[in-house]
Design a protein around this motif. Structure first.
Motif, PDB file in Angstrom:
ATOM      1  N   LYS A   1       3.411   5.942  -3.197  1.00 56.54           N
ATOM      2  CA  LYS A   1       4.695   6.635  -3.270  1.00 56.54           C
ATOM      3  C   LYS A   1       4.693   7.808  -4.256  1.00 56.54           C
ATOM      4  O   LYS A   1       4.983   8.953  -3.882  1.00 56.54           O
ATOM      5  N   GLU A   2       4.386   7.565  -5.508  1.00 61.60           N
ATOM      6  CA  GLU A   2       4.466   8.620  -6.512  1.00 61.60           C
ATOM      7  C   GLU A   2       3.483   9.747  -6.232  1.00 61.60           C
ATOM      8  O   GLU A   2       3.809  10.934  -6.383  1.00 61.60           O
ATOM      9  N   SER A   3       2.265   9.387  -5.836  1.00 61.81           N
ATOM     10  CA  SER A   3       1.251  10.423  -5.601  1.00 61.81           C
ATOM     11  C   SER A   3       1.613  11.287  -4.394  1.00 61.81           C
ATOM     12  O   SER A   3       1.343  12.497  -4.383  1.00 61.81           O
ATOM     13  N   LEU A   4       2.237  10.695  -3.371  1.00 59.06           N
ATOM     14  CA  LEU A   4       2.676  11.487  -2.225  1.00 59.06           C
ATOM     15  C   LEU A   4       3.823  12.417  -2.591  1.00 59.06           C
ATOM     16  O   LEU A   4       3.956  13.515  -2.025  1.00 59.06           O
ATOM     17  N   MET A   5       4.650  11.996  -3.515  1.00 59.11           N
ATOM     18  CA  MET A   5       5.731  12.862  -3.969  1.00 59.11           C
ATOM     19  C   MET A   5       5.198  14.046  -4.770  1.00 59.11           C
ATOM     20  O   MET A   5       5.737  15.155  -4.716  1.00 59.11           O
ATOM     21  N   ILE A   6       4.117  13.824  -5.502  1.00 57.80           N
ATOM     22  CA  ILE A   6       3.541  14.884  -6.335  1.00 57.80           C
ATOM     23  C   ILE A   6       2.720  15.858  -5.507  1.00 57.80           C
ATOM     24  O   ILE A   6       2.748  17.068  -5.738  1.00 57.80           O
TER      25      ILE A   6
ATOM     26  N   THR B   1      -0.129  -0.147  10.479  1.00 59.52           N
ATOM     27  CA  THR B   1      -0.597  -0.428   9.115  1.00 59.52           C
ATOM     28  C   THR B   1       0.152  -1.595   8.472  1.00 59.52           C
ATOM     29  O   THR B   1       0.083  -1.788   7.261  1.00 59.52           O
ATOM     30  N   GLY B   2       0.889  -2.370   9.271  1.00 62.68           N
ATOM     31  CA  GLY B   2       1.579  -3.540   8.748  1.00 62.68           C
ATOM     32  C   GLY B   2       2.832  -3.229   7.965  1.00 62.68           C
ATOM     33  O   GLY B   2       3.255  -4.007   7.112  1.00 62.68           O
ATOM     34  N   ILE B   3       3.479  -2.105   8.255  1.00 63.08           N
ATOM     35  CA  ILE B   3       4.692  -1.702   7.549  1.00 63.08           C
ATOM     36  C   ILE B   3       5.917  -2.374   8.188  1.00 63.08           C
ATOM     37  O   ILE B   3       6.026  -2.461   9.415  1.00 63.08           O
ATOM     38  N   THR B   4       6.838  -2.817   7.357  1.00 66.57           N
ATOM     39  CA  THR B   4       8.125  -3.335   7.826  1.00 66.57           C
ATOM     40  C   THR B   4       9.223  -2.401   7.315  1.00 66.57           C
ATOM     41  O   THR B   4       8.951  -1.297   6.843  1.00 66.57           O
ATOM     42  N   CYS B   5      10.450  -2.861   7.388  1.00 64.22           N
ATOM     43  CA  CYS B   5      11.580  -2.042   6.921  1.00 64.22           C
ATOM     44  C   CYS B   5      11.430  -1.675   5.441  1.00 64.22           C
ATOM     45  O   CYS B   5      11.824  -0.583   5.018  1.00 64.22           O
ATOM     46  N   GLU B   6      10.868  -2.589   4.655  1.00 65.38           N
ATOM     47  CA  GLU B   6      10.663  -2.307   3.236  1.00 65.38           C
ATOM     48  C   GLU B   6       9.759  -1.090   3.042  1.00 65.38           C
ATOM     49  O   GLU B   6      10.045  -0.213   2.220  1.00 65.38           O
ATOM     50  N   GLY B   7       8.682  -1.023   3.808  1.00 69.69           N
ATOM     51  CA  GLY B   7       7.794   0.135   3.728  1.00 69.69           C
ATOM     52  C   GLY B   7       8.469   1.397   4.230  1.00 69.69           C
ATOM     53  O   GLY B   7       8.239   2.492   3.698  1.00 69.69           O
ATOM     54  N   ALA B   8       9.311   1.251   5.271  1.00 69.26           N
ATOM     55  CA  ALA B   8      10.024   2.409   5.806  1.00 69.26           C
ATOM     56  C   ALA B   8      10.994   2.973   4.769  1.00 69.26           C
ATOM     57  O   ALA B   8      11.187   4.196   4.685  1.00 69.26           O
ATOM     58  N   VAL B   9      11.606   2.106   3.968  1.00 69.36           N
ATOM     59  CA  VAL B   9      12.494   2.568   2.902  1.00 69.36           C
ATOM     60  C   VAL B   9      11.703   3.397   1.891  1.00 69.36           C
ATOM     61  O   VAL B   9      12.161   4.453   1.422  1.00 69.36           O
ATOM     62  N   THR B  10      10.501   2.935   1.547  1.00 72.35           N
ATOM     63  CA  THR B  10       9.641   3.694   0.624  1.00 72.35           C
ATOM     64  C   THR B  10       9.287   5.050   1.220  1.00 72.35           C
ATOM     65  O   THR B  10       9.316   6.079   0.526  1.00 72.35           O
ATOM     66  N   LEU B  11       8.972   5.066   2.502  1.00 67.81           N
ATOM     67  CA  LEU B  11       8.659   6.335   3.166  1.00 67.81           C
ATOM     68  C   LEU B  11       9.873   7.258   3.184  1.00 67.81           C
ATOM     69  O   LEU B  11       9.745   8.481   3.046  1.00 67.81           O
ATOM     70  N   ALA B  12      11.035   6.689   3.367  1.00 66.94           N
ATOM     71  CA  ALA B  12      12.258   7.489   3.345  1.00 66.94           C
ATOM     72  C   ALA B  12      12.455   8.136   1.982  1.00 66.94           C
ATOM     73  O   ALA B  12      12.865   9.311   1.886  1.00 66.94           O
ATOM     74  N   GLU B  13      12.151   7.416   0.925  1.00 67.64           N
ATOM     75  CA  GLU B  13      12.255   7.986  -0.417  1.00 67.64           C
ATOM     76  C   GLU B  13      11.269   9.132  -0.598  1.00 67.64           C
ATOM     77  O   GLU B  13      11.570  10.147  -1.244  1.00 67.64           O
ATOM     78  N   ILE B  14      10.075   8.982  -0.010  1.00 71.26           N
ATOM     79  CA  ILE B  14       9.081  10.056  -0.075  1.00 71.26           C
ATOM     80  C   ILE B  14       9.573  11.279   0.690  1.00 71.26           C
ATOM     81  O   ILE B  14       9.496  12.411   0.207  1.00 71.26           O
TER      82      ILE B  14
ATOM     83  N   LEU C   1      15.335   5.990   7.060  1.00 72.97           N
ATOM     84  CA  LEU C   1      14.694   7.228   7.500  1.00 72.97           C
ATOM     85  C   LEU C   1      15.725   8.259   7.922  1.00 72.97           C
ATOM     86  O   LEU C   1      15.578   9.462   7.658  1.00 72.97           O
ATOM     87  N   SER C   2      16.799   7.790   8.573  1.00 76.07           N
ATOM     88  CA  SER C   2      17.836   8.727   9.015  1.00 76.07           C
ATOM     89  C   SER C   2      18.533   9.378   7.829  1.00 76.07           C
ATOM     90  O   SER C   2      18.852  10.577   7.858  1.00 76.07           O
ATOM     91  N   LEU C   3      18.770   8.624   6.783  1.00 79.68           N
ATOM     92  CA  LEU C   3      19.384   9.191   5.586  1.00 79.68           C
ATOM     93  C   LEU C   3      18.457  10.201   4.924  1.00 79.68           C
ATOM     94  O   LEU C   3      18.903  11.230   4.398  1.00 79.68           O
ATOM     95  N   ALA C   4      17.146   9.894   4.957  1.00 78.04           N
ATOM     96  CA  ALA C   4      16.170  10.835   4.392  1.00 78.04           C
ATOM     97  C   ALA C   4      16.130  12.130   5.184  1.00 78.04           C
ATOM     98  O   ALA C   4      16.011  13.224   4.615  1.00 78.04           O
ATOM     99  N   LEU C   5      16.267  12.019   6.515  1.00 81.82           N
ATOM    100  CA  LEU C   5      16.254  13.218   7.354  1.00 81.82           C
ATOM    101  C   LEU C   5      17.465  14.109   7.093  1.00 81.82           C
ATOM    102  O   LEU C   5      17.429  15.309   7.352  1.00 81.82           O
ATOM    103  N   LYS C   6      18.509  13.506   6.577  1.00 78.96           N
ATOM    104  CA  LYS C   6      19.703  14.289   6.260  1.00 78.96           C
ATOM    105  C   LYS C   6      19.429  15.241   5.105  1.00 78.96           C
ATOM    106  O   LYS C   6      20.051  16.294   4.983  1.00 78.96           O
TER     107      LYS C   6
ATOM    108  N   GLY D   1       0.813  -1.213   0.000  1.00 74.55           N
ATOM    109  CA  GLY D   1       0.000   0.000   0.000  1.00 74.55           C
ATOM    110  C   GLY D   1       0.844   1.259   0.000  1.00 74.55           C
ATOM    111  O   GLY D   1       0.528   2.236  -0.693  1.00 74.55           O
ATOM    112  N   ILE D   2       1.928   1.241   0.780  1.00 77.49           N
ATOM    113  CA  ILE D   2       2.814   2.417   0.822  1.00 77.49           C
ATOM    114  C   ILE D   2       3.496   2.612  -0.535  1.00 77.49           C
ATOM    115  O   ILE D   2       3.641   3.740  -1.018  1.00 77.49           O
ATOM    116  N   HIS D   3       3.890   1.508  -1.141  1.00 73.14           N
ATOM    117  CA  HIS D   3       4.527   1.611  -2.468  1.00 73.14           C
ATOM    118  C   HIS D   3       3.546   2.177  -3.492  1.00 73.14           C
ATOM    119  O   HIS D   3       3.933   2.974  -4.359  1.00 73.14           O
ATOM    120  N   THR D   4       2.271   1.790  -3.401  1.00 74.04           N
ATOM    121  CA  THR D   4       1.258   2.317  -4.315  1.00 74.04           C
ATOM    122  C   THR D   4       1.115   3.831  -4.172  1.00 74.04           C
ATOM    123  O   THR D   4       0.920   4.546  -5.162  1.00 74.04           O
TER     124      THR D   4
END
Length: 438
Positions: free
Chosen positions: A329-334, A346-359, A384-389, A324-327
């Motif tokens: 992704k693009e719309s949240l960026m726009i 919401t059932g997110i694991t590290c994979e979902g957190a990586v997607t959120l970091a990209e957002i 997430l820490s890299l995204a915060l940078k 769901g987070i991957h779905t």
């Protein structure tokens, strides 16, 4: 005082077996007469707390009831009778007809910001009498009548009249009692002209016909800004279609809380289609715990890029998973309006957190992200820490309190300053600016 009809004069039998009749003048005369008399009393220096308390006790003696201890204690704390007192809390106090009548000696002398009658076991005659007083004396700006299922037809009629005529009431809480047909009709009629800006109807069995009746009025309402409909068993079919109609035709609402219902993916589709009609309106949409899955995110994906006003979206406690987070992704960026995103449980694991970091790395406006009660471990936290940078907009990141210290060192190392709140959220403060928790 007692209940009244549309002709504003009624005759109603009361428990003592006699008739009590009250006639109201036209609204403008009623209010102006009260204001004039209030000013005269103040000028005559005849209003004092001692006088008010004495008058209330005498009224209780007349109506053969004991003075309410809770009411007396609150009266003694009032410092100025010429301004609105902060609160008159009678929640949990049993108020029968005579108890309600005796309160008039207080209401004619003191106005309040907030009056709570929650769980006061109001009977039909007592509720009608008390609500008539609230109207006549403009007693409250915020009224709570929740958990009073015995108000009856006359009580709801008086509440409807109060909502339509009051010049000061801006918030009503009417939760935890069934919205039967006459109640839904009375409330809906009032909402056609009411000045209310906040309405709480949590746990009122709104699903079906009551919601249809309510939405019919709200589509024409131009005052209400916040509507709370949590825990009403609203479904993903007829109910969601009604909510979609509301969003299509009402551009005044700023916040809509639909949490703890059963909207599901099909209902979300209806709501998302309607959101495209929101040009200047909705800013907060709460859909937590609504049986929504990752499949429903395709509907949000289509509408999010076009939303210009939505600032807060809470999807917590729905089984969105990483897919769901991957779905999204693009719309949240726009999207350029969203400031707060709730994704707790919401059932997110590290994979979902990586997607959120990209957002977050792309986002210029998201200020708060809630990912509590998910399986976000060291790998997700590192992303997430890299995204915060890179990100300069995020003010608050909500994480679980039990996250071990060694797993969040990576988060601390890239922030100029990070504070762990007592509720387990991490707040970043940069460039010597102070941010308040949202």
């Amino acid at each position: 005082m007692t209940g009244h009809s549309e002709e504003e004069t009624t005759s109603l039998s009361v428990k003592e077996g006699r008739e009590k009749r009250v006639s109201f003048p036209p609204d403008e005369e009623m209010v102006s007469d009260f204001v004039d008399s209030r000013v005269q009393l103040q000028e005559a220096d005849s209003l004092s707390l001692t006088d008010i308390i004495l008058a209330y006790k005498q009224s209780c003696e007349k109506h053969q009831v004991k003075p309410n201890t809770k009411a007396l204690d609150q009266l003694k704390q009032i410092t100025c009778v010429t301004d609105r007192a902060r609160c008159f809390d009678l929640s949990g106090e049993r108020l029968d007809y005579c108890s309600c009548e005796s309160l008039e000696e207080i209401l004619k002398s003191v106005q309040f910001d907030f009056i709570s009658l929650q769980g006061a076991e109001l009977e039909e005659n007592g509720a009608s009498s008390l609500l008539d007083m609230f109207l006549y004396y403009e007693s409250a700006t915020h009224l709570n009548v929740s958990s009073n299922s015995g108000m009856g037809f006359s009580g709801w009629l008086s509440l409807s009249h109060l909502l339509r005529r009051s010049g000061c009431l801006w918030r009503l809480d009417a939760c935890n009692m069934p919205m039967v047909d006459y109640a839904a009709q009375a409330l809906s009629k009032a909402l056609l002209t009411s000045r209310l800006t906040v309405l709480h109807l949590e746990n009122t069995c709104l699903s079906g016909k009551p919601l249809f009746t309510l939405v019919g009025a709200l589509k024409r309402n131009i005052a209400l800004q916040e509507l709370y409909l949590s825990e009403n068993k609203l479904n993903g079919y007829q109910d969601s279609m009604q909510l979609a109609d509301l969003l299509k035709y009402n551009n005044t609402l700023r916040a809509l809380d639909l949490s703890n219902n059963t909207t599901s993916d099909s209902g979300l589709e209806e709501i998302c289609d309607a959101l495209s009609f929101q040009k200047t309106g909705l800013r907060t949409l709460i859909l937590s715990n609504n049986h929504i899955t990752h499949r429903g995110m395709s509907h949000l994906q289509n509408v999010l890029p076009h939303l210009k006003t939505l600032e807060t979206l809470n999807l917590g406690k729905n089984n969105l998973e990483n897919r769901g987070i991957h779905t999204l992704k693009e719309s949240l960026m726009i999207n350029r309006s969203l400031l707060q995103l709730g994704l707790a449980a919401t059932g997110i694991t590290c994979e979902g957190a990586v997607t959120l970091a990209e957002i977050l790395a792309e986002s210029r406006q998201i200020q708060r992200l809630d990912v509590r009660q998910n399986q976000v471990l060291a790998g997700g936290l590192m992303a997430l820490s890299l995204a915060l940078k890179i990100n300069r907009s995020l003010i608050r990141l909500d994480l679980d309190q039990q996250v071990k210290e060694e797993k969040v060192r990576c988060l601390i190392s890239v922030c100029r300053k990070v504070i762990l709140n007592t509720d387990g959220s991490w707040v970043r403060i940069e460039n010597n600016r102070d941010f308040l928790s949202l």
